[in-house]
Structures are given as C-alpha cells and as structure tokens.
Design an enzyme around this catalytic site. Structure first.
Site, PDB file in Angstrom:
ATOM      1  N   HIS A   1      43.016  36.159  36.150  1.00  0.00           N
ATOM      2  CA  HIS A   1      41.590  36.234  35.837  1.00  0.00           C
ATOM      3  C   HIS A   1      40.868  34.932  36.196  1.00  0.00           C
ATOM      4  O   HIS A   1      39.724  34.949  36.659  1.00  0.00           O
ATOM      5  CB  HIS A   1      41.427  36.541  34.348  1.00  0.00           C
ATOM      6  CG  HIS A   1      40.025  36.755  33.908  1.00  0.00           C
ATOM      7  ND1 HIS A   1      39.241  37.764  34.422  1.00  0.00           N
ATOM      8  CD2 HIS A   1      39.245  36.088  33.021  1.00  0.00           C
ATOM      9  CE1 HIS A   1      38.040  37.717  33.848  1.00  0.00           C
ATOM     10  NE2 HIS A   1      38.023  36.721  33.002  1.00  0.00           N
TER      11      HIS A   1
ATOM     12  N   ASP B   1      44.578  39.858  38.269  1.00  0.00           N
ATOM     13  CA  ASP B   1      43.803  39.780  37.029  1.00  0.00           C
ATOM     14  C   ASP B   1      44.204  40.958  36.136  1.00  0.00           C
ATOM     15  O   ASP B   1      43.876  42.104  36.423  1.00  0.00           O
ATOM     16  CB  ASP B   1      42.308  39.843  37.371  1.00  0.00           C
ATOM     17  CG  ASP B   1      41.406  39.704  36.140  1.00  0.00           C
ATOM     18  OD1 ASP B   1      41.919  39.719  35.011  1.00  0.00           O
ATOM     19  OD2 ASP B   1      40.185  39.582  36.337  1.00  0.00           O
TER      20      ASP B   1
ATOM     21  N   SER C   1      33.569  37.705  34.406  1.00  0.00           N
ATOM     22  CA  SER C   1      34.111  37.960  33.070  1.00  0.00           C
ATOM     23  C   SER C   1      32.958  38.364  32.132  1.00  0.00           C
ATOM     24  O   SER C   1      32.216  39.293  32.460  1.00  0.00           O
ATOM     25  CB  SER C   1      34.841  36.708  32.581  1.00  0.00           C
ATOM     26  OG  SER C   1      35.713  37.017  31.532  1.00  0.00           O
TER      27      SER C   1
END
Lengths: 396, 396
Positions: free
Chosen positions: A365, A332, A166
């Site tokens: 995610h 995601d 991320s």
C-alpha cells in the site's frame, strides 16, 4: 481575501507546546456551520491548509490534494513538527506531476485531524473544554464538505483535479460523487468505495489498542497531563504492517537479526523487523493525536458510496463528466486491485471517461507515497492530458 | 508406569483458582533436565498430556498430535476451563482420520504453555517464586525435545504418525528432522520451515500489546494480583485477523451492522466484525496466560530449520524414510501455499516420499481446524495408506 485567513496554531497533542505558525487557516463562524452526517452542525470550526504555486486568472488551475489517514497538509514543505521533508514530494513540486510551477495546489488538514483543523483536540466552544470524545463522529463526506467550503472561500468554482491516495482516494471519490460539476479530473489512488471487513477489523484493533491504554483516560488525556503513547504505538504498528507487503517486509528485513547473528533468547528486538516496527510506533506518537486516530479510522470504516445510492455503485457516478485515472498497486493488500477494478467497472457502467493503471510493485500500500517511476509517469501523463483538455497552457 | 504420572493441575492464570484435574502429567526430576537451545538445563519440569485410544502390543499405533499456539492437549474431550468440546474433533475421534478406536493418540501441552506443562506461570524451584520472564526462552526444537522425553517415558520407540497444524506443523517438521527414525509418517499442515518477516511482525505487535499493558507489570502480574487482560485481548484480536481470510471476513460479516441498520456515529461496535473481534479478545484472556503468549510466539519467530543446516533446507530432510503429507489452504495468508511448496521441494530434493495437497477454501489459516471435507478426506486416506504400510490392521 487575507482577512479570512490567519497563520494558525497546530492543534493536536502539540497544541499545548510551542506555536507552530505553519499553515494558513480558514475560520468558519457560527453562521457557517459544517453540516455533519451525524446530524450535528459543527460551528465554529477551522480548516488549516497549505498552498503551493499560483492560482491563474480564471482560477482553472487548482488541484486539491486529499491527504491520507495520518498524513497532513504539508505535502511539499518541511514538516513543522517532524522537521522531515514534505509528505508527497514524489508527486508534488516543481516539475513533478502535480507541478507547483504550473498548478495552484491546495491541501487541507481534514476535519477531525490534529494539524490545525478542528478536531477532538480542539476546544469545544460550548464548554470551554477540549472536545475529546464529545467531538462528533465525522465521515469522509464531512471531510469533503469542509473542503468544499474552503474551496468556496478561495473563490474557486471548479477544481482542475482532485488527487489522493488511501483515505485521500476515498475523499477524491466522494468529491466526484458529491460535487461532480466541480471536478474536472480525478485521481483516486490505492483506495476503495467502501472499507472492507478486514480493514474495519484492523482499524478496530487499532482503536482498541488506544482505548486499552489507561492513559487514554476515556479521551481526556490532555486535561489529565497524560497521553496514550503505548496504545497508540501499538495501533500504529498494526497499521504499519498493513501498509507493507509480505514481499516488501521479506526484502527489507527477512529474518535478519539486529546487530547480531545469533538470537539473544530474550524479548529484545532481535529481528530487524521488530526494531523497525517499534520505531514506527514510537515516532508516530510524537506527531499524532490519539483521539484523532480514533475519529479518522472511524470515518474510513463508515465510508460506503454504494450504500448512499441504494447499493448501486454505478448510480453514484452516472452521467459524470469528470475524467478519471484510477490507480492500484499489485502488492497492496489493504486496498487490493479488485477494489479499484470495482471503481472502474462502476465508472464504465456510468459512462465515465476513465483510465486504469495497476502498477506492478512489491512495496504494498505504501507504494503510492514512494518513488514508483511507472506510477509517477502515469500521473504525469494523465494530468498533462487533462490540462490540455482544460485548455491550460504550459505557462502560468 | 503409573508412578510417573499424576493427575495434574492446570498451570497458567487458573493455577490460582480451582483445581482442574484434567490431564495426565509426566514429571521429570533434577536428574532428567530438558536441554534448551538457549543453553539452560530446565529441571525439574513437567509435561501435561491427554491420551485417547489404546496402545497396541507392539506399540506401533501411536500418533502424536502437536497443538497450535493457543490450543492445548484437549483435542477430543470437553475443555476443563472453557467447557467447550475438544479442540480438533474434526480430525480426532472414533471413526475420524485420527481414529481413536484404532490409534493411540497422544497430545501434550507444549513446554512454555499454560495448561499443565511447565511454563512462565510455573514456580521456579530455585527461588520459590513464579518464573515470569525469568523462565528461559524456549524454541520449537525444545518443545519437541520435551515431547520425545514423554514418548520415551511412555515406552514408545517409533511414532506411527506425527500430525499438527500451524505451530503444531512446525513441531511436526522438527520431529522429522530431529528424530527421523522415530517418525513413520508425518503430516505438517498450514505451516512453514521458518517464520516470515510479516509473521514475526504480527507476533511482535502482539507482544508489544501485552507489554504495553501496565497490568503486565514486567511479567509479575500474578504476584501483584493483576492480569494484562486489555493488552492480551488486543494481541488476540490482531492474531485473529491473521487467522481468517479477507474473503472469509467478507462472507461472515461484510459491512453488516450489529443489531441495527444505521451507524450510531460512535465508537461502539457498530459492525458485526467489531463485536466478533472484541469477543475473541475477551474470551481468550479467560483461558490463556499472557506470559505464555509471549514465549510461544517467540518460539515460532525463532523457528528456522534451514538456518540449523547451513541454510540448506533439503539437507535437513536428506535420507528421510518418513512418509509425508503436506497440506496447505489456498486462502491462508499467514502460512501461504508457497511455504508448503518450499517444504515439498526440499523433501523432494532429499528424496523423501511426499504427497502435497493444497485445499481450495476461503476460510484462511483457520481452515485446518474446521470441517473442510477435502482436507478430512485427504488426512483419512494418507493415514490409511500409511497404516497399511506399517502393517496396522483395521482392528486394535
């Protein structure tokens, strides 16, 4: 080197509470400013960090882990504020892919955050007041520049690997672009080379939620004995929805009611997914600083590697010798696989050595922080192969 | 029938401002309560509505349009508050699929809303105070039950068609389940038979944003001269992100800056998508009541047709004679095509006459309100075919 480190106090909202002597802290004085993209030289400043394992004699076994937006340096130890286990125990620890018995693992709190590194909750030396919104807006390249100064301080010339998911993955990419000769291998996970319009929109929503809270007080809440708990909780709820997939929410909660079978016909948290979100919001505000949330989301929004290379992403990676393993997760939707594919295409166009894994999962995610066996196996195999190429034996 | 109608005043936040003599209003007295799912008999109550076109002699040409969450009855006339053109001019008007020169078109403000129908901003006759959160929680079936009472009042036995998108589509489905003999044809668009966990999560986020605003005052803002503008704007921003697709946001805004090329390194709305969202939030609060927003989102969350039929969706539609046209949009992630497919499967299992169109578009959920030629053509063809089957000629 001990003279440049001290046991530091955690910054952020808890700075006013008990001392949390948890992390090492590297101090950088007035003569060592951090040159920020916005044009400001930030000095003095400090970086709080954790290390695990032992640096080998030729300093070739260091792995820098870059943490995500609301994570921090406490990867593999009990968190000093929440008391919870480390933040990335699936990947970091003895016998794990990032093997703390084999590698020297470093994770530093990003500049602008609130776990001991300088950020908006720190004191502005020029005024003696807390920075608040006077803190300069920082970027992902700024975070990485600060990390490079820390790595210099630790006497490490070249990192064996840089790993992160991320916002951490954005830092990994930035490392390979800004310091290609200092990164032997890199693992950008569940990330992108630029923040999408939808992601900027979600971040703006979160910032507006914080700023809408009167207790935010234009960022001067600490000095007024306030904290924008309600706004920050709403921001966290919004973000949390984006961390999970539709399928994961359906599997975990569906339309199941909380402690009952029939609706209450009220605005109570009838549905399990409602109480889950409320909990996520309320627990977050206990450990995170609202202004830091504004700054870190802004840094992600501004991130755009191609923009710094005349719009040509491949140019950013041209000639790189770093070995890449790019990882995405099928469900995601915050950083969809297409974003990772774009990274891989650019790397390929730049002639890089790159492997790419799209992990099949419905966990969204968040999967990069969870026990996803295929992902763990791939991380293990990639680092093992890179270690062999680097000439790192199995021992210390 | 004129004695039961009056030119009504728009309820909601503008109730305290100028008179908006815009809609017809059907009043239902103490002897005609609305039986709500929560067990309360709501009486008296009123329904504000618009009509377009002329009811034919045998009352066989009436189309009920069910509006979406924050829309209202002003489908094809200038909106009395915003001054903007009608809310569904792509579909409703002379020569449009819902041809106001051919059909008698009715659209009523749903119960619980704030454009003239009874809702939380109305006065509770038992106390003389505004209802606020004392207003009973309403459901989609409650909205439809109120509409059926209005249709009775208008002397219409059977609707030629019921059409609606999103929350309107839920009402369409509920009509066909609750009053199968009163619906000749039905067009549920961009909807589902139940709200998903992710959708409940987004609604809960919006509600928490409203309730987090101190000016919400536990729902008693009007009496305190307040309005939770900030919280409601944040809720609207969140909802608006879900109405657009990632691709649409990328196409419309991408990472383009607002009036500049370089970032300001501040929390200003640098990106176009940020100013767009801020505008959506601030304009919404001018026309919508915060408590109504809580009630209508709650109604959608509670909606679950199968749950009322022992979990068997097909059972709800068994034996229906209604002709269905189910429509979804490829990039709608709020009500993805899979939800519409589930409706179609259940209708097929129940032996219904159903056509299904998945419209290719990148515009997301919002597409049902936009000029999507393929969608407009399909709506036109479906209603034309149904009109022929119903024996409706081309004239009045």
């Amino acid at each position: 080197m001990m003279n440049v480190h001290s046991k530091g106090q955690v910054a952020g909202e808890r700075a006013h509470e008990a001392d949390h002597p948890s992390s090492l802290v590297a101090h950088f004085g007035p003569d060592q400013p951090l040159r920020l993209d916005c044009g400001v030289d930030l000095a003095p400043f400090q970086i709080a960090y954790q290390t695990y394992g032992t640096l080998n004699a030729d300093k070739s076994n260091a792995i820098l882990v870059c943490h995500a937006l609301t994570m921090d340096q406490h990867l593999a130890n009990v968190h000093p504020i929440t008391g919870k286990p480390g933040g990335w125990l699936t990947l970091v620890g003895p016998g794990k892919p990032i093997d703390t018995e084999r590698y020297f693992v470093i994770c530093s709190n990003v500049i602008g955050s609130c776990m001991g590194s300088t950020g908006p909750a720190s004191t502005n030396p020029a005024t003696g007041r807390l920075w608040g919104l006077d803190f300069p807006v920082i970027t992902i390249p700024d975070m990485v520049r600060a990390q490079a100064m820390l790595i210099d301080r630790l006497g490490i010339d070249k990192l064996f690997s840089v790993v992160g998911g991320s916002m951490g993955g954005m830092q990994v990419l930035q490392w390979t672009v800004a310091y290609p000769d200092r990164v032997f291998s890199a693992m950008p996970i569940a990330c992108a080379t630029r923040h999408s319009a939808q992601n900027i929109a979600f971040h703006e929503l979160g910032r507006q939620a914080v700023m809408a809270d009167p207790d935010w007080a234009h960022g001067r809440y600490f000095e007024n004995g306030l904290h924008p708990h309600r706004g920050l909780a709403v921001a966290r709820m919004a973000a949390h929805i984006t961390y999970l997939s539709d399928a994961a929410l359906h599997r975990k909660f569906g339309r199941r009611m909380q402690d009952r079978e029939l609706p209450t016909f009220s605005f109570d948290a009838d549905f399990q997914v409602e109480s889950y979100l409320r909990y996520q919001g309320s627990s977050f505000v206990e450990r995170f600083d609202a202004n830091s949330y504004l700054y870190l989301t802004r840094a992600m929004d501004y991130f755009d590697i191609a923009a710094d290379h005349d719009g040509v992403l491949a140019a950013a990676f041209r000639g790189t010798q770093t070995r890449f393993c790019v990882v995405s997760f099928t469900s995601d939707w915050l950083f969809p696989t297409a974003e990772s594919r774009a990274i891989v295409h650019a790397l390929n166009a730049g002639g890089a050595r790159v492997s790419f894994a799209e992990i099949e999962t419905d966990k969204g995610h968040d999967a990069f922080l969870l026990d996803e066996p295929e992902f763990i196996d791939i991380a293990h195999a990639f680092l093992q192969s890179a270690a062999t190429a680097r000439g790192l034996g199995r021992g210390h």
